[in-house]
Structures are given as C-alpha cells and as structure tokens.
Design a protein around this motif. Structure first.
Motif, short mmCIF file in Angstrom:
data_model
loop_
_atom_site.label_atom_id
_atom_site.label_comp_id
_atom_site.label_asym_id
_atom_site.label_seq_id
_atom_site.Cartn_x
_atom_site.Cartn_y
_atom_site.Cartn_z
N LYS A 36 0.84 -1.21 0.00
CA LYS A 36 0.00 0.00 0.00
C LYS A 36 0.87 1.26 0.00
CE LYS A 36 -3.92 -0.26 2.00
NZ LYS A 36 -5.02 -0.38 2.99
N ASP A 37 1.93 1.25 0.81
CA ASP A 37 2.86 2.39 0.83
C ASP A 37 3.44 2.64 -0.56
OD1 ASP A 37 2.52 2.64 3.55
OD2 ASP A 37 4.34 1.53 4.07
N LEU A 44 -5.94 -0.60 -9.92
CA LEU A 44 -5.65 0.44 -8.94
C LEU A 44 -5.58 1.84 -9.53
CD1 LEU A 44 -2.90 -1.57 -7.06
CD2 LEU A 44 -5.20 -1.10 -6.22
N GLY A 45 -5.75 1.96 -10.85
CA GLY A 45 -5.74 3.28 -11.49
C GLY A 45 -4.39 3.95 -11.43
N VAL A 46 -3.32 3.16 -11.61
CA VAL A 46 -1.96 3.71 -11.59
C VAL A 46 -1.30 3.43 -12.93
CG1 VAL A 46 -1.75 3.40 -9.10
CG2 VAL A 46 -0.98 1.57 -10.63
N LYS A 47 -0.11 4.02 -13.13
CA LYS A 47 0.66 3.78 -14.35
C LYS A 47 2.14 3.58 -14.00
CE LYS A 47 -2.09 3.88 -17.95
NZ LYS A 47 -2.14 2.72 -18.87
N PHE A 48 2.72 2.53 -14.60
CA PHE A 48 4.16 2.29 -14.48
C PHE A 48 4.81 2.52 -15.84
CE2 PHE A 48 2.33 -0.53 -11.25
CZ PHE A 48 3.18 -0.37 -10.18
N THR A 49 6.11 2.71 -15.83
CA THR A 49 6.90 2.56 -17.04
C THR A 49 7.48 1.15 -16.98
OG1 THR A 49 7.48 4.90 -17.21
CG2 THR A 49 8.93 3.33 -18.32
N GLU A 95 1.09 8.74 -7.09
CA GLU A 95 1.51 10.15 -7.09
C GLU A 95 2.34 10.50 -8.32
OE1 GLU A 95 3.55 10.61 -3.40
OE2 GLU A 95 1.71 10.82 -2.20
N GLN A 96 3.05 9.53 -8.86
CA GLN A 96 3.92 9.78 -10.01
C GLN A 96 3.34 9.27 -11.33
OE1 GLN A 96 7.98 9.15 -7.34
NE2 GLN A 96 8.08 8.77 -9.53
N SER A 97 2.09 8.81 -11.30
CA SER A 97 1.50 8.21 -12.50
C SER A 97 1.17 9.22 -13.58
CB SER A 97 0.23 7.43 -12.13
OG SER A 97 0.54 6.30 -11.35
N GLY A 98 0.96 10.46 -13.20
CA GLY A 98 0.49 11.44 -14.18
C GLY A 98 1.58 12.11 -14.99
N GLY A 99 2.81 12.02 -14.57
CA GLY A 99 3.89 12.72 -15.27
C GLY A 99 4.78 11.81 -16.07
N ASN A 100 5.93 12.34 -16.45
CA ASN A 100 6.88 11.56 -17.23
C ASN A 100 7.84 10.76 -16.36
OD1 ASN A 100 5.89 12.57 -19.70
ND2 ASN A 100 7.09 14.45 -19.46
N ASN A 101 7.78 10.99 -15.06
CA ASN A 101 8.71 10.33 -14.14
C ASN A 101 8.01 9.20 -13.38
OD1 ASN A 101 11.20 9.95 -12.87
ND2 ASN A 101 10.62 11.23 -11.14
N ARG A 102 7.34 8.32 -14.12
CA ARG A 102 6.61 7.22 -13.50
C ARG A 102 7.57 6.21 -12.87
NH1 ARG A 102 2.70 5.93 -18.67
NH2 ARG A 102 1.28 7.72 -18.44
N MET A 103 7.06 5.49 -11.88
CA MET A 103 7.83 4.41 -11.29
C MET A 103 8.10 3.35 -12.36
SD MET A 103 8.49 4.93 -8.06
CE MET A 103 7.89 5.55 -6.47
#
Length: 331
Positions: A143-144, A181-186, A151-159
């Motif tokens: 979860k952490d 979960l509505g997130v984005k990774f690279t 928090e970083q899903s919206g920009g160019n610096n995704r996890m």
C-alpha cells in the motif's frame, strides 16, 4: 497328454513370454546421445535455474545414460527456442522447458507456433509471482508503495516496473495492477528473471513482479523486499508465510500462477515419451528437486498425459481471454 508333455509345454510357453519381455525391453527407447535441453529465456531466471538443476540431478544420480546439455535460446520472447524445437521433428534428444510464454509469445507476436506443435511430457511445478522493491527504499507495505506509484503516475517520471520480456507474464501482471488500482508504471523489459532482480538491486527499476526463486538469494541477503504474492493464499513455507497476498495487501484479488513444464519435439515415439516421463518423475521425487521447490516457493504439481494436456488447454484459454481484454493479441 502326459505329465512330461505338459511340463515341456509349460516350459516352452514360459520361454516364449520371457523372450517377448526381453525383446520389448530391448526395443524400449533410451538416449543414445546427449539430450539438448532448450531454455527459451535468458540465464539466471526461473526457467534457466530449473533446467540446469534438472541436468545436475540427472548427472549426480545417474538417471540418464546421456547428459542433458542446457542451451539458452531467448530471442523473440522465447520464440527462438519454441521454433527451434518445433523444427526438430521426431527427435527424442531435444526437450524444452516452458513457462507461460508458451501461450503469450505466439498470441502476441503471431509467430507460427502453438504448444500443440510440441509433445507434452510433464508439468513439474507452478510458479508464484511477488511484488518486490529494493530493501533500501522506505516502502514497507504494498500500500505504501502504490501510494507513491499513484503520485507519479500522471507525469513523465513514473515508477519503473522491471520484468522478463515484453507482453509476457510480468507485463500482464503489471497491466492488471494498473487497471485494478488506477496507476501507471513505465514497464522495463529484460531478458531473464535473474537480470530483472539484479536491476532492482542496482536501483535501475523501482519494483518487479519476479518469481520468488529469482529474487530469493537477494532477499536472504536483505537487498530486496517482497510486498505481496499474487495467489489466493500465502505461501506455506515458513520462510515466506509472512508475505501477505496482494488481496490482503491492496484489497484487489489479482492471482497468477506460471507453468514450469517440459515438452519434447513433435512426433516423438511413445517409447521416448515414456522414457522422458519416467525420467522426469524420478527428478521430481528427488530430495534436491523437492528442496528447490520449497526454497523457491514453487507449488509442487507433477502431471503427465491427459491431466497435463487438460491443464495446458485450460490455461491457453485463460491467457487468450486475459490478453484479449488487455488488447495484447496481435491483429
């Protein structure tokens, strides 16, 4: 008929049966040259580790009259290895270890290959997947970590999520996490699971969804941290049972088990199939293999014949349905 005649007839019949048995044993197949053990993945990953373990057990226990020679053919997300064995028609001296790329690679790439082009020999185990982060990060729970990912899903610096290959098991699980979960990774693909974990240790990626065996040594050395297992239940092994399921950790039920199976070349004889399945059962029952299964948090799941074929058929459909949903099937 006299007693002597009956006795002679009985002796004659017994000799005939004995000759038939000896003849059938003489005709039974066994390797006459080294067996090429193809690994459709890079070095250091789960498939590579298991294939080389099997080769080592066979040599130490003298389970084969010829050695098993492990050969990595990882090109094209495993397509190189699959196509190579497909072309070895009726050659019983070529076998291949398979993961779920057996399904995902042809479905995604359109390469002219299907598991039915090979000869099913044995399912040796089912492999788990875990969400891992570097042990030096502040993320103690899934979860952490996912809060930081969001928090970083919206920009160019995704996890960055490291995984084995493109549009294989690791990327499919990554997409499942994104959608649930509505997130984005690279997503960053590597050739093999060993390379994936090394890059997590080196902080070149932020997380992976590696198999336990591929990160176990780094975990024991406190270099990486498991945050959740993609299965319905926690792993029963004492070393691993503290790792929660993804459902426990994140509230979403994402499950995935990967094949660890062995296939032969197409069109090999039934005698050759019998030799290989008997050989693989001896490997499966060995103390070394049982320890490997336990240490690597694999599920013991030996199956041959119709049971194995049925499982493969069901899981091909499962992967097809999942990949259609994710838009990963080659048009």
């Amino acid at each position: 008929m006299t007693h002597a005649s009956r006795f002679l007839q009985l002796i004659s019949t017994s000799l005939i049966f004995a000759l038939i048995i000896l003849s059938s044993r003489a005709l039974a197949w066994e390797p006459t040259k080294p067996i090429e053990f193809v690994i459709p993945a890079g070095t250091g990953g789960g498939a590579d580790q298991m294939a080389r373990l099997i080769s080592g057990i066979a040599e130490r226990r003298k389970l084969s009259p010829q050695p098993l020679i492990a050969v990595n053919k990882s090109g094209g997300a495993g397509a190189e290895g699959f196509l190579y064995v497909k072309e070895k028609k009726a050659d019983p001296h070529v076998i291949i270890i398979t993961l779920s790329s057996l399904f995902t690679t042809p479905l995604h790439t359109g390469v002219p290959f299907n598991w039915k082009d090979l000869t099913p020999l044995a399912r040796m185990a089912l492999d788990q997947f875990m969400l891992w982060v570097n042990a030096e990060t502040p993320y103690k729970t899934a979860k952490d970590y996912l809060v930081a990912v969001k928090e970083q899903s919206g920009g160019n610096n995704r996890m960055k999520m490291g995984g084995t290959g493109s549009v294989q098991e690791d990327q499919i699980i990554t997409i499942q996490l994104e959608q649930a979960l509505g997130v984005k990774f690279t997503y960053v693909p590597f050739k093999g699971g060993g390379e994936v974990c090394v890059n997590l240790v080196g902080k070149h990626v932020d997380s992976t969804v590696n198999n336990p065996a591929e990160c176990a040594n780094h975990w024991k050395a406190a270099r990486v941290r498991p945050l959740g297992v993609f299965d319905a239940n926690r792993l029963p092994d004492p070393d691993w049972k503290g790792v929660p399921t993804i459902k426990e950790a994140l509230g979403v039920d994402i499950q995935y088990l990967m094949l660890r199976g062995i296939f032969g070349a197409p069109g090999i004889s039934q005698d050759a199939v019998q030799w290989h399945t008997d050989f693989l059962k001896k490997i499966y029952d060995s103390a070394e293999f049982k320890k490997y299964v336990s240490d690597g948090a694999l599920k013991p799941a030996f199956a041959i014949g119709s049971e194995y074929v049925k499982w493969v058929e069901e899981n091909e459909k499962l992967h097809r349905d999942l990949m259609v949903k994710e838009g990963l099937i080659k048009k």
